[in-house]
Design a protein around this motif. Structure first.
Motif, PDB file in Angstrom:
ATOM      1  N   LEU A  34       1.087   4.302  -2.669  1.00  0.00           N
ATOM      2  CA  LEU A  34       1.112   5.702  -2.217  1.00  0.00           C
ATOM      3  C   LEU A  34       2.249   6.462  -2.902  1.00  0.00           C
ATOM      4  CD1 LEU A  34       0.184   7.976  -0.274  1.00  0.00           C
ATOM      5  CD2 LEU A  34       1.790   7.026   1.416  1.00  0.00           C
ATOM      6  N   GLY A  35       3.431   5.869  -2.931  1.00  0.00           N
ATOM      7  CA  GLY A  35       4.580   6.508  -3.561  1.00  0.00           C
ATOM      8  C   GLY A  35       4.377   6.729  -5.050  1.00  0.00           C
ATOM      9  N   THR A  58      -3.573   3.402   4.805  1.00  0.00           N
ATOM     10  CA  THR A  58      -2.336   2.772   5.269  1.00  0.00           C
ATOM     11  C   THR A  58      -2.334   2.651   6.786  1.00  0.00           C
ATOM     12  OG1 THR A  58      -1.108   3.672   3.376  1.00  0.00           O
ATOM     13  CG2 THR A  58       0.185   2.919   5.261  1.00  0.00           C
ATOM     14  N   LEU A  91       7.625   2.756   0.005  1.00  0.00           N
ATOM     15  CA  LEU A  91       7.661   4.149  -0.428  1.00  0.00           C
ATOM     16  C   LEU A  91       8.973   4.452  -1.157  1.00  0.00           C
ATOM     17  CD1 LEU A  91       5.764   6.636  -0.108  1.00  0.00           C
ATOM     18  CD2 LEU A  91       7.173   7.321   1.847  1.00  0.00           C
ATOM     19  N   ILE A 123      -4.575  10.410  -2.670  1.00  0.00           N
ATOM     20  CA  ILE A 123      -3.332  10.272  -1.903  1.00  0.00           C
ATOM     21  C   ILE A 123      -3.624  10.384  -0.405  1.00  0.00           C
ATOM     22  CG2 ILE A 123      -1.157  11.452  -1.325  1.00  0.00           C
ATOM     23  CD1 ILE A 123      -0.862  12.056  -4.336  1.00  0.00           C
ATOM     24  N   ILE A 146       0.832  -1.209   0.000  1.00  0.00           N
ATOM     25  CA  ILE A 146       0.000   0.000   0.000  1.00  0.00           C
ATOM     26  C   ILE A 146       0.865   1.256   0.000  1.00  0.00           C
ATOM     27  CG2 ILE A 146      -0.262   0.162   2.505  1.00  0.00           C
ATOM     28  CD1 ILE A 146      -2.990   0.851  -0.146  1.00  0.00           C
ATOM     29  N   SER A 147       2.024   1.226   0.682  1.00  0.00           N
ATOM     30  CA  SER A 147       2.900   2.398   0.658  1.00  0.00           C
ATOM     31  C   SER A 147       3.580   2.536  -0.697  1.00  0.00           C
ATOM     32  CB  SER A 147       3.951   2.314   1.771  1.00  0.00           C
ATOM     33  OG  SER A 147       4.859   1.252   1.556  1.00  0.00           O
ATOM     34  N   CYS A 174       1.496   7.091  -6.611  1.00  0.00           N
ATOM     35  CA  CYS A 174       0.506   8.160  -6.773  1.00  0.00           C
ATOM     36  C   CYS A 174       1.142   9.535  -6.555  1.00  0.00           C
ATOM     37  CB  CYS A 174      -0.652   7.960  -5.801  1.00  0.00           C
ATOM     38  SG  CYS A 174      -1.799   6.647  -6.267  1.00  0.00           S
ATOM     39  N   ILE A 175       2.003   9.636  -5.555  1.00  0.00           N
ATOM     40  CA  ILE A 175       2.688  10.911  -5.292  1.00  0.00           C
ATOM     41  C   ILE A 175       3.543  11.309  -6.487  1.00  0.00           C
ATOM     42  CG2 ILE A 175       4.481  12.003  -3.888  1.00  0.00           C
ATOM     43  CD1 ILE A 175       3.418  10.382  -1.499  1.00  0.00           C
ATOM     44  N   ILE A 229      -5.366   7.168   0.627  1.00  0.00           N
ATOM     45  CA  ILE A 229      -4.445   6.031   0.714  1.00  0.00           C
ATOM     46  C   ILE A 229      -3.582   6.136   1.971  1.00  0.00           C
ATOM     47  CG2 ILE A 229      -2.478   4.881  -0.389  1.00  0.00           C
ATOM     48  CD1 ILE A 229      -3.692   5.744  -3.092  1.00  0.00           C
ATOM     49  N   LEU A 230      -3.200   7.358   2.311  1.00  0.00           N
ATOM     50  CA  LEU A 230      -2.396   7.571   3.516  1.00  0.00           C
ATOM     51  C   LEU A 230      -3.185   7.164   4.761  1.00  0.00           C
ATOM     52  CD1 LEU A 230       0.314   8.618   4.525  1.00  0.00           C
ATOM     53  CD2 LEU A 230      -0.679  10.903   4.644  1.00  0.00           C
TER      54      LEU A 230
END
Length: 208
Positions: free
Chosen positions: A145-146, A171, A197, A164, A141-142, A148-149, A167-168
């Motif tokens: 997240l990374g 997480t 990440l 984002i 999941i991280s 998407c960022i 998702i954070l």
């Protein structure tokens, strides 16, 4: 958090389903970032089906086969010593699909690169598992997240801001569920978070 809720969250957001769900998510939320908007509905359905087979169905069958052949003691792969070989075999499936899509080129290339980034995440899990246990749930999941960022930064995708944040928060819920179930320690959770990440950000910088 009640145990029942923790189990539901752990199953719903199991890393084996996240890659497929993530591609569906990108198609509807940020289709231009990976040129997914160039696919017709039919072609994207075919691509999604292929991704589902290689990232979810084949890995599930592989784990079941390893269990039946007694190469692993549980389908949950609870033993750390059994995890590296499973991770490496699953990463092989990802890399095979990545190579196939990369060889086709064109609008399939960004998808293949994203799968390569996910492959290196899994390979890293295998290598880290040789020494210590790490949370695959949080790493997955991280990693998303990374990605998407980085997509938001590179393509100036304002549509990804709210996802984002979501998702954070998600997480945090997944991490809490893993801790509640006693599946991981806080150290293993943090290791998974920073590895996922780091891998996605570095992979994105060098491959895109």
């Amino acid at each position: 958090m009640p145990n029942k809720l923790a189990k539901i969250i752990s199953y719903l957001f199991h890393p084996i389903f996240l890659p497929f769900c993530f591609f569906i998510f990108l198609y509807y939320i940020s289709p231009s970032s990976l040129y997914l908007n160039a696919f017709s509905i039919g072609n994207f359905f075919t691509l999604s089906l292929i991704i589902l087979v290689y990232t979810s169905i084949f890995p599930i069958l592989l784990v079941y086969w390893l269990f039946k052949k007694k190469h692993i003691s549980s389908i949950h792969i609870d033993q750390r010593s059994e995890r590296p070989k499973v991770y490496f075999l699953i990463a092989g499936l990802y890399l095979a699909l990545s190579y196939f899509l990369f060889a086709k080129g064109g609008i399939l290339k960004p998808t293949s690169i994203l799968l390569i980034i996910m492959s290196t995440n899994i390979i890293g899990l295998g290598l880290i598992s040789l020494k210590t246990k790490i949370s695959a749930h949080i790493s997955a999941i991280s990693g998303i997240l990374g990605i998407c960022i980085m997509l938001s930064i590179k393509f100036d995708e304002a549509s990804l801001f709210k996802p984002i944040i979501f998702i954070l928060i998600l997480t945090g819920f997944i991490a809490s569920s893993r801790l509640k179930l006693g599946a991981h320690t806080l150290k293993q959770i943090l290791l998974g978070f920073f590895w996922g990440l780091f891998n996605s950000i570095i992979g994105f910088i060098f491959l895109f």
